[in-house]
Design a protein around this motif. Sequence first.
Motif, PDB file in Angstrom:
ATOM      1  N   SER A  99       0.809  -1.227   0.000  1.00  0.00           N
ATOM      2  CA  SER A  99       0.000   0.000   0.000  1.00  0.00           C
ATOM      3  C   SER A  99       0.841   1.274   0.000  1.00  0.00           C
ATOM      4  CB  SER A  99      -0.931   0.010   1.217  1.00  0.00           C
ATOM      5  OG  SER A  99      -0.169  -0.010   2.416  1.00  0.00           O
ATOM      6  N   ARG A 100       2.116   1.190   0.317  1.00  0.00           N
ATOM      7  CA  ARG A 100       2.945   2.401   0.371  1.00  0.00           C
ATOM      8  C   ARG A 100       4.197   2.233  -0.487  1.00  0.00           C
ATOM      9  NH1 ARG A 100       3.454   4.757   6.306  1.00  0.00           N
ATOM     10  NH2 ARG A 100       4.087   6.538   5.007  1.00  0.00           N
ATOM     11  N   LYS A 101       5.286   1.795   0.117  1.00  0.00           N
ATOM     12  CA  LYS A 101       6.526   1.570  -0.620  1.00  0.00           C
ATOM     13  C   LYS A 101       6.823   0.069  -0.615  1.00  0.00           C
ATOM     14  CE  LYS A 101       8.626   6.016   0.607  1.00  0.00           C
ATOM     15  NZ  LYS A 101       9.775   6.682   1.283  1.00  0.00           N
ATOM     16  N   PRO A 102       6.416  -0.621  -1.647  1.00  0.00           N
ATOM     17  CA  PRO A 102       6.598  -2.080  -1.644  1.00  0.00           C
ATOM     18  C   PRO A 102       8.073  -2.474  -1.706  1.00  0.00           C
ATOM     19  CG  PRO A 102       5.845  -1.339  -3.787  1.00  0.00           C
ATOM     20  CD  PRO A 102       5.788  -0.139  -2.895  1.00  0.00           C
ATOM     21  N   PHE A 103       8.366  -3.582  -1.082  1.00  0.00           N
ATOM     22  CA  PHE A 103       9.723  -4.143  -1.145  1.00  0.00           C
ATOM     23  C   PHE A 103       9.621  -5.665  -1.022  1.00  0.00           C
ATOM     24  CE2 PHE A 103       8.882  -3.389   3.311  1.00  0.00           C
ATOM     25  CZ  PHE A 103       9.441  -4.474   3.973  1.00  0.00           C
ATOM     26  N   PHE A 104      10.687  -6.334  -1.421  1.00  0.00           N
ATOM     27  CA  PHE A 104      10.740  -7.798  -1.357  1.00  0.00           C
ATOM     28  C   PHE A 104      11.387  -8.258  -0.048  1.00  0.00           C
ATOM     29  CE2 PHE A 104      10.774  -7.686  -6.149  1.00  0.00           C
ATOM     30  CZ  PHE A 104       9.602  -8.405  -6.325  1.00  0.00           C
ATOM     31  N   ARG A 105      10.827  -9.332   0.467  1.00  0.00           N
ATOM     32  CA  ARG A 105      11.517 -10.086   1.526  1.00  0.00           C
ATOM     33  C   ARG A 105      11.786 -11.484   0.973  1.00  0.00           C
ATOM     34  NH1 ARG A 105       9.256 -13.247   5.809  1.00  0.00           N
ATOM     35  NH2 ARG A 105       7.252 -12.147   5.568  1.00  0.00           N
ATOM     36  N   ILE A 106      13.046 -11.813   0.837  1.00  0.00           N
ATOM     37  CA  ILE A 106      13.434 -13.119   0.292  1.00  0.00           C
ATOM     38  C   ILE A 106      13.934 -13.986   1.444  1.00  0.00           C
ATOM     39  CG2 ILE A 106      14.844 -14.336  -1.399  1.00  0.00           C
ATOM     40  CD1 ILE A 106      15.240 -11.651  -2.828  1.00  0.00           C
ATOM     41  N   GLU A 107      13.180 -15.022   1.748  1.00  0.00           N
ATOM     42  CA  GLU A 107      13.574 -15.957   2.807  1.00  0.00           C
ATOM     43  C   GLU A 107      14.367 -17.108   2.179  1.00  0.00           C
ATOM     44  OE1 GLU A 107      13.306 -15.683   5.966  1.00  0.00           O
ATOM     45  OE2 GLU A 107      11.834 -14.062   6.230  1.00  0.00           O
ATOM     46  N   ILE A 108      15.560 -17.343   2.720  1.00  0.00           N
ATOM     47  CA  ILE A 108      16.444 -18.387   2.185  1.00  0.00           C
ATOM     48  C   ILE A 108      16.797 -19.341   3.331  1.00  0.00           C
ATOM     49  CG2 ILE A 108      18.558 -18.854   0.895  1.00  0.00           C
ATOM     50  CD1 ILE A 108      18.503 -15.699   0.369  1.00  0.00           C
ATOM     51  N   PRO A 109      16.174 -20.497   3.395  1.00  0.00           N
ATOM     52  CA  PRO A 109      16.497 -21.441   4.480  1.00  0.00           C
ATOM     53  C   PRO A 109      17.861 -22.090   4.254  1.00  0.00           C
ATOM     54  CG  PRO A 109      14.974 -22.455   2.944  1.00  0.00           C
ATOM     55  CD  PRO A 109      15.144 -21.027   2.486  1.00  0.00           C
ATOM     56  N   SER A 110      18.418 -22.610   5.324  1.00  0.00           N
ATOM     57  CA  SER A 110      19.660 -23.376   5.194  1.00  0.00           C
ATOM     58  C   SER A 110      19.391 -24.579   4.300  1.00  0.00           C
ATOM     59  CB  SER A 110      20.139 -23.833   6.572  1.00  0.00           C
ATOM     60  OG  SER A 110      21.311 -24.609   6.460  1.00  0.00           O
ATOM     61  N   GLY A 111      20.227 -24.758   3.291  1.00  0.00           N
ATOM     62  CA  GLY A 111      19.965 -25.800   2.300  1.00  0.00           C
ATOM     63  C   GLY A 111      20.212 -27.211   2.809  1.00  0.00           C
ATOM     64  N   SER A 112      19.410 -28.133   2.320  1.00  0.00           N
ATOM     65  CA  SER A 112      19.576 -29.549   2.683  1.00  0.00           C
ATOM     66  C   SER A 112      20.579 -30.257   1.782  1.00  0.00           C
ATOM     67  CB  SER A 112      18.228 -30.269   2.591  1.00  0.00           C
ATOM     68  OG  SER A 112      17.708 -30.195   1.269  1.00  0.00           O
ATOM     69  N   LYS A 113      21.053 -29.545   0.737  1.00  0.00           N
ATOM     70  CA  LYS A 113      21.991 -30.152  -0.210  1.00  0.00           C
ATOM     71  C   LYS A 113      23.311 -29.389  -0.248  1.00  0.00           C
ATOM     72  CE  LYS A 113      18.212 -31.797  -3.148  1.00  0.00           C
ATOM     73  NZ  LYS A 113      17.609 -31.761  -4.509  1.00  0.00           N
ATOM     74  N   ARG A 114      23.699 -28.840   0.865  1.00  0.00           N
ATOM     75  CA  ARG A 114      24.967 -28.098   0.917  1.00  0.00           C
ATOM     76  C   ARG A 114      26.149 -29.006   0.574  1.00  0.00           C
ATOM     77  NH1 ARG A 114      25.383 -25.384   6.655  1.00  0.00           N
ATOM     78  NH2 ARG A 114      24.850 -27.510   7.296  1.00  0.00           N
TER      79      ARG A 114
ATOM     80  N   LEU B  76      35.047 -29.112   2.584  1.00  0.00           N
ATOM     81  CA  LEU B  76      35.202 -30.557   2.753  1.00  0.00           C
ATOM     82  C   LEU B  76      34.202 -31.093   3.773  1.00  0.00           C
ATOM     83  CD1 LEU B  76      36.699 -33.200   2.232  1.00  0.00           C
ATOM     84  CD2 LEU B  76      38.360 -32.522   3.989  1.00  0.00           C
ATOM     85  N   ALA B  77      34.034 -30.357   4.878  1.00  0.00           N
ATOM     86  CA  ALA B  77      33.095 -30.797   5.918  1.00  0.00           C
ATOM     87  C   ALA B  77      31.672 -30.872   5.372  1.00  0.00           C
ATOM     88  CB  ALA B  77      33.162 -29.851   7.110  1.00  0.00           C
ATOM     89  N   MET B  78      31.287 -29.896   4.545  1.00  0.00           N
ATOM     90  CA  MET B  78      29.940 -29.912   3.964  1.00  0.00           C
ATOM     91  C   MET B  78      29.758 -31.091   3.023  1.00  0.00           C
ATOM     92  SD  MET B  78      28.999 -25.931   3.161  1.00  0.00           S
ATOM     93  CE  MET B  78      28.918 -24.706   4.462  1.00  0.00           C
ATOM     94  N   PHE B  79      30.786 -31.347   2.206  1.00  0.00           N
ATOM     95  CA  PHE B  79      30.704 -32.493   1.300  1.00  0.00           C
ATOM     96  C   PHE B  79      30.575 -33.797   2.089  1.00  0.00           C
ATOM     97  CE2 PHE B  79      32.539 -29.915  -2.263  1.00  0.00           C
ATOM     98  CZ  PHE B  79      31.560 -30.215  -3.194  1.00  0.00           C
ATOM     99  N   MET B  80      31.354 -33.912   3.156  1.00  0.00           N
ATOM    100  CA  MET B  80      31.306 -35.134   3.961  1.00  0.00           C
ATOM    101  C   MET B  80      29.956 -35.289   4.641  1.00  0.00           C
ATOM    102  SD  MET B  80      35.139 -35.268   5.617  1.00  0.00           S
ATOM    103  CE  MET B  80      34.795 -36.834   6.425  1.00  0.00           C
ATOM    104  N   ASP B  81      29.403 -34.177   5.134  1.00  0.00           N
ATOM    105  CA  ASP B  81      28.075 -34.243   5.759  1.00  0.00           C
ATOM    106  C   ASP B  81      27.025 -34.686   4.747  1.00  0.00           C
ATOM    107  OD1 ASP B  81      29.051 -33.474   8.188  1.00  0.00           O
ATOM    108  OD2 ASP B  81      28.535 -31.355   7.965  1.00  0.00           O
ATOM    109  N   ARG B  82      27.099 -34.099   3.551  1.00  0.00           N
ATOM    110  CA  ARG B  82      26.105 -34.445   2.533  1.00  0.00           C
ATOM    111  C   ARG B  82      26.232 -35.897   2.106  1.00  0.00           C
ATOM    112  NH1 ARG B  82      26.157 -31.402  -3.181  1.00  0.00           N
ATOM    113  NH2 ARG B  82      27.842 -32.894  -3.551  1.00  0.00           N
ATOM    114  N   GLU B  83      27.473 -36.339   1.860  1.00  0.00           N
ATOM    115  CA  GLU B  83      27.669 -37.722   1.446  1.00  0.00           C
ATOM    116  C   GLU B  83      27.316 -38.688   2.571  1.00  0.00           C
ATOM    117  OE1 GLU B  83      28.282 -38.725  -1.635  1.00  0.00           O
ATOM    118  OE2 GLU B  83      28.136 -36.600  -2.143  1.00  0.00           O
ATOM    119  N   GLY B  84      27.596 -38.241   3.828  1.00  0.00           N
ATOM    120  CA  GLY B  84      27.228 -39.085   4.963  1.00  0.00           C
ATOM    121  C   GLY B  84      25.729 -39.268   5.060  1.00  0.00           C
ATOM    122  N   GLU B  85      24.980 -38.185   4.863  1.00  0.00           N
ATOM    123  CA  GLU B  85      23.524 -38.281   4.877  1.00  0.00           C
ATOM    124  C   GLU B  85      23.024 -39.155   3.735  1.00  0.00           C
ATOM    125  OE1 GLU B  85      21.254 -37.251   6.967  1.00  0.00           O
ATOM    126  OE2 GLU B  85      22.761 -36.448   8.333  1.00  0.00           O
TER     127      GLU B  85
END
Length: 270
Positions: A104-119, A145-154
């Motif tokens: 109704s006044r000055k529109p703007f975007f709010r973009i919500e970005i959750p932590s990804g499950s495929k990091r 490396l830690a993210m890759f290991m977590d993803r592959e572990g899952e």
Amino acid sequence: MSVKREYRGISQRARSLLSNPEGIDVDFKRESNGIKSRDLVSFANSAQGGAILVGVDEYTSDDGLQRGRIVGCDVDDSARLSLINKATDCYPIVEIELIVENISRKPFFRIEIPSGSKRPYCTQRGEYSIRADARSRALFPEELLAMFMDREGELFLSRFREAVTQLEHRLGVMDHAFGNGMLQLVSHLDELDGQVRRTLNRVDQMTDSAKKRSRNMLQAVRDSQDSIAGLEALLIAQNGNPAGRLEMMRDIRTRLDQLTENLNQTGPDE
């Protein structure tokens, strides 16, 4: 992508973000073209995710703190599509929720970005970044490396659970089949046991009959022996010494004695 939502005013979530300075979980952008895929990747790679307010400028308040000021931006379909394309350009695709605030006044975007499950996520150019304080920075090798290991572990755990589930199902099928097989085997054994019992009864009946026939035959032989002995005595008394007939009678008696002896050895005791 989540279905877009719109607010005529400012949501409680947006007010909370505006009351704080840029940080690890929020970023302010004046225009939608100021957002890069790297910004989306940074929040998706963060442990808690975050939000980007587009159409908001940063300023310093009277008490010296930095806050967000709404300046508004274009929120038409072209602007929305541009933001969605930047999310789909990431690898893997970054999931975002696009909300329009303050229509109704000055529109703007709010973009919500959750932590990804495929990091980890990266841009088309292969940039891996993460949110740190009020900025985005490149991921360190050990973090990557830690993210890759977590993803592959899952992924491994997921596949392992699936394999275990399939194995349990197959074992259940095998156990069911084994149980049915055992029931059939028991049934066959019961049937065989019945057949053996019936056969033994028949053998017993046949043995009893054979014993009876043997006893009758033995008695007949003994009766014949007695008759021959009497006949032999009579011949001797009447004819003195009839050698030929007497020899024949003795031969018959000898054979009857042998037959009697054989019957006594193989037949039932009297």
